[in-house]
Scaffold this motif. Structure first.
Motif, mmCIF file in Angstrom:
data_model
loop_
_atom_site.group_PDB
_atom_site.id
_atom_site.type_symbol
_atom_site.label_atom_id
_atom_site.label_comp_id
_atom_site.label_asym_id
_atom_site.label_seq_id
_atom_site.Cartn_x
_atom_site.Cartn_y
_atom_site.Cartn_z
ATOM 1 N N GLN A 26 12.324 10.502 -18.679
ATOM 2 C CA GLN A 26 11.732 9.440 -17.877
ATOM 3 C C GLN A 26 10.821 9.983 -16.786
ATOM 4 O OE1 GLN A 26 14.893 6.975 -16.453
ATOM 5 N NE2 GLN A 26 15.045 5.832 -18.358
ATOM 6 N N GLU A 27 11.068 11.199 -16.320
ATOM 7 C CA GLU A 27 10.286 11.761 -15.234
ATOM 8 C C GLU A 27 9.105 12.576 -15.739
ATOM 9 O OE1 GLU A 27 10.984 10.866 -12.255
ATOM 10 O OE2 GLU A 27 12.804 9.820 -12.872
ATOM 11 N N SER A 28 9.048 12.848 -17.050
ATOM 12 C CA SER A 28 8.030 13.723 -17.588
ATOM 13 C C SER A 28 6.655 13.054 -17.578
ATOM 14 C CB SER A 28 8.389 14.137 -19.017
ATOM 15 O OG SER A 28 7.336 14.853 -19.614
ATOM 16 N N ALA A 29 5.646 13.833 -17.206
ATOM 17 C CA ALA A 29 4.278 13.328 -17.236
ATOM 18 C C ALA A 29 3.769 13.200 -18.665
ATOM 19 C CB ALA A 29 3.371 14.265 -16.440
ATOM 20 N N PHE A 30 4.474 13.803 -19.600
ATOM 21 C CA PHE A 30 4.055 13.775 -20.997
ATOM 22 C C PHE A 30 4.724 12.645 -21.776
ATOM 23 C CE2 PHE A 30 3.807 18.188 -19.528
ATOM 24 C CZ PHE A 30 2.464 18.437 -19.743
ATOM 25 N N ASN A 31 5.612 11.929 -21.127
ATOM 26 C CA ASN A 31 6.305 10.848 -21.821
ATOM 27 C C ASN A 31 5.484 9.558 -21.759
ATOM 28 O OD1 ASN A 31 8.355 9.617 -23.245
ATOM 29 N ND2 ASN A 31 9.605 9.189 -21.440
ATOM 30 N N MET A 32 5.836 8.601 -22.593
ATOM 31 C CA MET A 32 5.178 7.296 -22.578
ATOM 32 C C MET A 32 5.434 6.602 -21.239
ATOM 33 S SD MET A 32 5.846 4.111 -25.188
ATOM 34 C CE MET A 32 5.099 4.958 -26.577
ATOM 35 N N THR A 33 4.409 5.910 -20.733
ATOM 36 C CA THR A 33 4.558 5.206 -19.458
ATOM 37 C C THR A 33 5.424 3.956 -19.630
ATOM 38 O OG1 THR A 33 3.365 4.069 -17.692
ATOM 39 C CG2 THR A 33 2.412 3.934 -19.876
ATOM 40 N N GLN A 34 6.193 3.631 -18.596
ATOM 41 C CA GLN A 34 6.993 2.410 -18.624
ATOM 42 C C GLN A 34 6.133 1.172 -18.410
ATOM 43 O OE1 GLN A 34 10.270 4.190 -15.915
ATOM 44 N NE2 GLN A 34 11.283 2.564 -17.046
ATOM 45 N N GLY A 35 4.959 1.362 -17.808
ATOM 46 C CA GLY A 35 4.029 0.256 -17.660
ATOM 47 C C GLY A 35 4.434 -0.770 -16.623
ATOM 48 N N VAL A 36 3.680 -1.881 -16.601
ATOM 49 C CA VAL A 36 3.876 -2.922 -15.589
ATOM 50 C C VAL A 36 3.999 -4.300 -16.230
ATOM 51 C CG1 VAL A 36 2.743 -1.660 -13.719
ATOM 52 C CG2 VAL A 36 1.365 -3.055 -15.281
ATOM 53 N N THR A 37 4.406 -4.342 -17.482
ATOM 54 C CA THR A 37 4.630 -5.612 -18.167
ATOM 55 C C THR A 37 5.970 -5.574 -18.880
ATOM 56 O OG1 THR A 37 3.639 -4.986 -20.302
ATOM 57 C CG2 THR A 37 2.139 -5.782 -18.591
ATOM 58 N N ASN A 38 6.483 -6.749 -19.207
ATOM 59 C CA ASN A 38 7.749 -6.818 -19.927
ATOM 60 C C ASN A 38 7.635 -6.163 -21.296
ATOM 61 O OD1 ASN A 38 9.494 -8.693 -22.035
ATOM 62 N ND2 ASN A 38 10.607 -8.231 -20.147
ATOM 63 N N ILE A 39 6.510 -6.371 -21.966
ATOM 64 C CA ILE A 39 6.309 -5.771 -23.287
ATOM 65 C C ILE A 39 6.256 -4.255 -23.193
ATOM 66 C CG2 ILE A 39 4.623 -5.465 -25.145
ATOM 67 C CD1 ILE A 39 6.231 -7.969 -25.473
ATOM 68 N N SER A 40 5.570 -3.733 -22.181
ATOM 69 C CA SER A 40 5.486 -2.278 -22.040
ATOM 70 C C SER A 40 6.870 -1.681 -21.784
ATOM 71 C CB SER A 40 4.528 -1.897 -20.909
ATOM 72 O OG SER A 40 5.026 -2.300 -19.646
ATOM 73 N N GLU A 41 7.716 -2.390 -21.066
ATOM 74 C CA GLU A 41 9.081 -1.919 -20.847
ATOM 75 C C GLU A 41 9.885 -1.947 -22.141
ATOM 76 O OE1 GLU A 41 10.780 -4.210 -17.722
ATOM 77 O OE2 GLU A 41 9.489 -3.382 -16.152
ATOM 78 N N GLN A 42 9.681 -3.005 -22.939
ATOM 79 C CA GLN A 42 10.365 -3.067 -24.238
ATOM 80 C C GLN A 42 9.921 -1.919 -25.141
ATOM 81 O OE1 GLN A 42 10.674 -6.886 -26.314
ATOM 82 N NE2 GLN A 42 10.122 -7.952 -24.425
ATOM 83 N N VAL A 43 8.628 -1.651 -25.143
ATOM 84 C CA VAL A 43 8.102 -0.557 -25.966
ATOM 85 C C VAL A 43 8.671 0.777 -25.483
ATOM 86 C CG1 VAL A 43 6.010 0.718 -26.572
ATOM 87 C CG2 VAL A 43 5.996 -1.781 -26.600
ATOM 88 N N TYR A 44 8.733 0.952 -24.162
ATOM 89 C CA TYR A 44 9.279 2.198 -23.611
ATOM 90 C C TYR A 44 10.761 2.348 -23.970
ATOM 91 C CZ TYR A 44 10.801 5.690 -20.236
ATOM 92 O OH TYR A 44 11.351 6.801 -19.660
ATOM 93 N N ASP A 45 11.526 1.267 -23.802
ATOM 94 C CA ASP A 45 12.953 1.318 -24.134
ATOM 95 C C ASP A 45 13.154 1.624 -25.613
ATOM 96 O OD1 ASP A 45 13.581 0.757 -21.522
ATOM 97 O OD2 ASP A 45 13.886 -1.388 -21.852
ATOM 98 N N LEU A 46 12.320 1.027 -26.471
ATOM 99 C CA LEU A 46 12.404 1.300 -27.908
ATOM 100 C C LEU A 46 12.080 2.763 -28.183
ATOM 101 C CD1 LEU A 46 12.667 0.256 -30.835
ATOM 102 C CD2 LEU A 46 10.219 -0.307 -30.743
ATOM 103 N N HIS A 47 11.056 3.264 -27.525
ATOM 104 C CA HIS A 47 10.671 4.670 -27.677
ATOM 105 C C HIS A 47 11.820 5.599 -27.290
ATOM 106 C CE1 HIS A 47 8.626 8.482 -26.879
ATOM 107 N NE2 HIS A 47 8.998 8.383 -25.616
ATOM 108 N N MET A 48 12.474 5.313 -26.154
ATOM 109 C CA MET A 48 13.572 6.167 -25.707
ATOM 110 C C MET A 48 14.784 6.035 -26.619
ATOM 111 S SD MET A 48 12.236 7.816 -23.300
ATOM 112 C CE MET A 48 13.732 8.763 -23.011
ATOM 113 N N LEU A 49 15.053 4.837 -27.131
ATOM 114 C CA LEU A 49 16.172 4.645 -28.057
ATOM 115 C C LEU A 49 15.982 5.503 -29.304
ATOM 116 C CD1 LEU A 49 18.718 3.187 -29.072
ATOM 117 C CD2 LEU A 49 17.212 1.371 -29.940
ATOM 118 N N ILE A 50 14.781 5.464 -29.875
ATOM 119 C CA ILE A 50 14.503 6.268 -31.061
ATOM 120 C C ILE A 50 14.599 7.744 -30.730
ATOM 121 C CG2 ILE A 50 12.819 6.764 -32.868
ATOM 122 C CD1 ILE A 50 14.015 3.911 -32.893
#
Length: 384
Positions: A26-50
């Motif tokens: 979550q702290e890495s600059a190379f990881n996907m951004t969590q963003g500022v929308t509900n969808i971007s958070e869902q995408v980030y959570d899905l990315h981390m789950l996988i």
């Protein structure tokens, strides 16, 4: 004993890599951004789950592999089994991956369905990709404008120092309100582009002749940047996206000011039809327009790029019939990268850049083009 230590050391390295990656992802600059929308958070959570599932699979697979290498080593007298097939093993290695894929597909499908739901939007913005700029049109508001790269040519050439947002700054950012569902309709004037803003988890192709849809709802005010993510030609890297998300009351104030600005520009354009500018005034205005709109293809010195973009210097169009020159700039040329500037520039700007091309860059025709000439040409074509 040494072989056991080696196996354990290798296994510990695998575990360390997996757990360290999970802990600091979550702290890495190379990881996907969590963003500022509900969808971007869902995408980030899905990315981390996988990602976590992949780490777990790595631990199990490498754990079994290292255990087998140690427990069934030759020095211990292990003898390889001889068999051609095992129904039990085949069922296990088929069922387990299927279960894992299903568990991954369920949240992925939910996220994909949510990303495609553009219903019940509060605002619709049409985004048109064009070589190499974006055109934004707000439905029902009579507000539309082009957004161009604001980085100076001198900075690109290395003459000036590069700014903090080098190649990621524009003259007219897309302004949107927060806490509203915004639907985007996307198309293109020429080739395929792709409108991509990572903080929104929005990336959608703009295709000539087609309308693609997507949406966003921004949670936090701020300035968010993106780029064209589809290789669309020579200036693909000079096609940034800047979105200014505002509080709703600030957005309404901006909208009123923008409408007033557009109305004033129309009044000035109408007034320019009766004005007659001197050659020096036209050349001065035209040089600025040329550097902003034309130099990316025809080059700053007008030499063009052989085989790709024709030169302005010595051009039969720029040194020939005035009406043909107006026609090329106003209507563009089908089948080439020369697009129509009828709706991108005012009549005065077109007149000025034509005058500049005819009397600079190595050309010296000696005549000038006025805004009235451009307007008259447009009117004559509309009447045909």
């Amino acid at each position: 004993m040494k072989s056991l230590q080696l196996v354990l050391r290798q296994l510990s390295r695998v575990l360390l890599v997996c757990f360290t990656a999970s802990a600091y992802a979550q702290e890495s600059a190379f990881n996907m951004t969590q963003g500022v929308t509900n969808i971007s958070e869902q995408v980030y959570d899905l990315h981390m789950l996988i990602f976590y599932i992949c780490c777990a699979i790595a631990i199990v697979v490498f754990g079994v592999m290292f255990y087998s290498m140690y427990h069934h080593r030759k020095s211990k007298g292990a003898v390889a089994a001889h068999f051609h097939e095992s129904t039990k093993v085949e069922v296990i290695w088929t069922v387990i991956p299927i279960v894992i894929l299903v568990l991954m597909a369920i949240p992925a499908t939910k996220t994909l369905v949510a990303m495609e739901d553009t219903s019940q939007s509060d605002l619709t913005v049409k985004i048109t990709g064009s070589q190499w700029k974006w055109h934004y049109s707000y439905f029902g508001e009579e507000v539309e404008f082009f957004s161009l790269l604001a980085t100076s040519q001198k900075a690109i050439d290395g003459i000036e120092e590069k700014g903090a947002h080098y190649l990621l700054e524009v003259d007219n950012p897309l302004v949107l309100p927060i806490n509203r569902k915004i639907r985007f309709l996307m198309t293109s004037d020429d080739v395929i582009h792709s409108w991509w803003v990572p903080d929104f988890a929005v990336k959608k192709d703009t295709i000539p002749g087609f309308i693609n849809e997507t949406w966003t709802r921004i949670d936090k005010p701020g300035v968010y940047r993106g780029q064209c993510a589809e290789l669309c030609g020579r200036a693909h890297g000079f096609m940034p996206i800047v979105v200014h998300a505002m509080e709703e009351d600030q957005y309404e104030q901006w909208l009123v000011a923008k409408k007033a600005e557009i109305a004033q520009a129309k009044q000035e354009a109408a007034a320019s039809l009766t004005a007659s500018l001197s050659m020096e005034e036209l050349v001065e205005i035209g040089e600025k327009v040329y550097l902003e709109r034309c130099s990316v293809c025809h080059q700053v010195n007008g030499a063009g790029i052989p085989g790709a973009f024709p030169a302005i210097t010595g051009s039969k169009v720029a040194t020939g019939d005035k009406n043909e020159h107006i026609n090329v700039v106003v209507n563009g040329r089908a089948g080439t990268a020369m697009q129509s500037f009828a709706n991108q520039l005012t009549d005065r700007e077109i007149a000025a850049v034509l005058t500049y091309q005819r009397n600079a860059l190595g050309n010296s025709v000696g005549d000038s083009v006025q805004a009235a000439d451009v307007n008259q040409f447009k009117a004559s074509k509309e009447g045909q």
